[in-house]
Each structure stands twice: as structure tokens, then as C-alpha cells.
Design a protein around this motif. Structure first.
Motif: not given
Length: 211
Positions: A18-27, A30-41, A166-169
Motif C-alpha cells: 500500500i505504501g508503494t502506491i503513492p510512489v508509483f503514482i508520483a514516478v 507523465a507516462m502512458t497507460a502501457p508504460q505504467r503497466r510495464s513499469t509496474a511489471l 489499480l493505483a489511481d482509484p
């Protein structure tokens, strides 16, 4: 089942999905949705690799240095306790990790945000590295139990991956304050786990009379 639940809680607390969610959103703002998914993976896979390295080779390294596992358990418990105190009294994990990233902002070459700060130190934190070594003691844990610990670790990191997707919601639902409150509650649980690790090692040392 009780033992598996204890391992799950310990790894959940030190990895802190849970504490990683705000970090993920911050970094990834500026990414597109596919870039966010690949970054998370990528962040999830890197953190699995780092923690598996400590699961397999952490104790071997300790024994090569001539350090007993009970000594490491005491030291690890103390470090985990101090780590828990930073979760309880310090600034939220997201803020501290983002400040560390900002400090490196002027460097010419920066690692991928999936590696820093998401994989290390957000998911594969120092506390998680220590915890995984303590949970897979070769002298007391058979290979099957160590494999189960690895499976539990992968499950926790898989949940972290889902949370990042699911970070945004999620952040809209609980807010930054909610994430900070949950992180502090997890810190209290981790402090209790750390104290139990130190006390059990001290009791075993007292009963056996040696390290």
C-alpha cells in the motif's frame, strides 16, 4: 496455517504494497497507460529477483563471514524494529522515497523508476531483505518451508503489482493520509514481530549457552 499467516504478515509489513502506491503514482505521472503497466511489471520482477537472491544466498554469505544466525537474528530484529519506528514516527514511505529520487534529479543518467525508487528501496526494502533471511534459516527451516516462504513472498509482490495497476482509484479512495495511517499501523505490527525475533533469539542463546 498459523506459521504461513505469520510469514505473510511479516512480508506484507516489510514490503508494504500500500505504501508503494503513492510512489508509483508520483514516478509514473507523465507516462502512458502501457508504460505504467510495464513499469509496474519490471519493478515487481526486479524486487522478486533481489529478495530471492537474499533468500538463497543471504545465509550462505552470513555463514561465510563467520556470523551465527542467532546473532544475525538479534541484529536483524533490532534493525527491523528501528525500521518499524521510521514507519511509525518518520515521514511516510512515499515522501521519503520521492525525496531520495529528487536528490538524484540532477544526475546525467538515472536508473529506470521501476528500479529506483520502486523496486529498491520501496518494495525490496532493507527490512524486507533482512526479514527474508530470518524466515529461511537453513538450520531450522526445511527446503519445503523455504519454498513456501518464497511463494508467500511472490504472492505479496503480486498483490503489490495489482495495487500499482489499480493505483489511481485506490489513492482516490483512501487518500495520502489514509496510506500514511495504514503504513503506521503496519509499523506497529512490524515492531512487535521484530521484538519477538530478538526475544526468541535471546531465549535460545540463554538455553543453549552459546551462539
Amino acid at each position: 496455517m498459523t506459521d504461513l499467516l505469520e510469514r505473510f504478515i511479516t512480508l506484507w509489513v516489510v514490503i508494504d504494497p500500500i505504501g508503494t502506491i503513492p510512489v508509483f503514482i508520483a514516478v509514473t505521472a507523465a507516462m502512458t497507460a502501457p508504460q505504467r503497466r510495464s513499469t509496474a511489471l519490471l519493478a515487481t520482477l526486479v524486487s522478486i529477483g533481489v529478495l530471492l537472491f537474499f533468500l538463497v544466498g543471504g545465509q550462505i554469505l552470513i555463514e561465510a563471514l563467520g556470523i551465527s544466525l542467532l546473532s544475525f537474528q538479534v541484529a536483524g530484529g533490532i534493525v527491523l524494529f528501528l525500521f518499524a519506528l521510521t514507519m511509525i514516527f518518520g515521514e511516510p514511505k512515499s515522501e521519503s522515497d520521492m525525496h531520495a529520487a529528487d536528490a538524484d534529479a540532477g544526475r546525467a543518467e538515472q536508473p529506470s523508476p521501476a528500479i529506483f525508487p520502486l523496486a529498491v528501496p520501496s518494495l525490496a526494502s532493507p527490512g524486507a531483505m533482512l526479514a527474508i533471511v530470518l524466515l529461511t534459516d537453513n538450520t531450522t527451516q526445511p527446503v519445503l518451508d523455504q519454498a513456501l516462504t518464497a511463494a508467500v513472498m511472490v504472492v505479496v509482490l503480486a498483490v503489490a503489482y495489482i495495487f500499482m495497476l489499480l493505483a489511481d482509484p485506490i489513492i482516490r479512495l483512501i487518500g495520502n493520509s489514509g496510506a500514511a495511517i495504514i503504513s503506521r499501523v503496519m509499523g506497529m505490527i512490524l515492531a512487535s514481530v521484530a521484538a519477538n525475533a530478538v526475544l526468541s533469539a535471546v531465549v535460545e542463546i540463554a538455553m543453549t549457552g552459546s551462539l
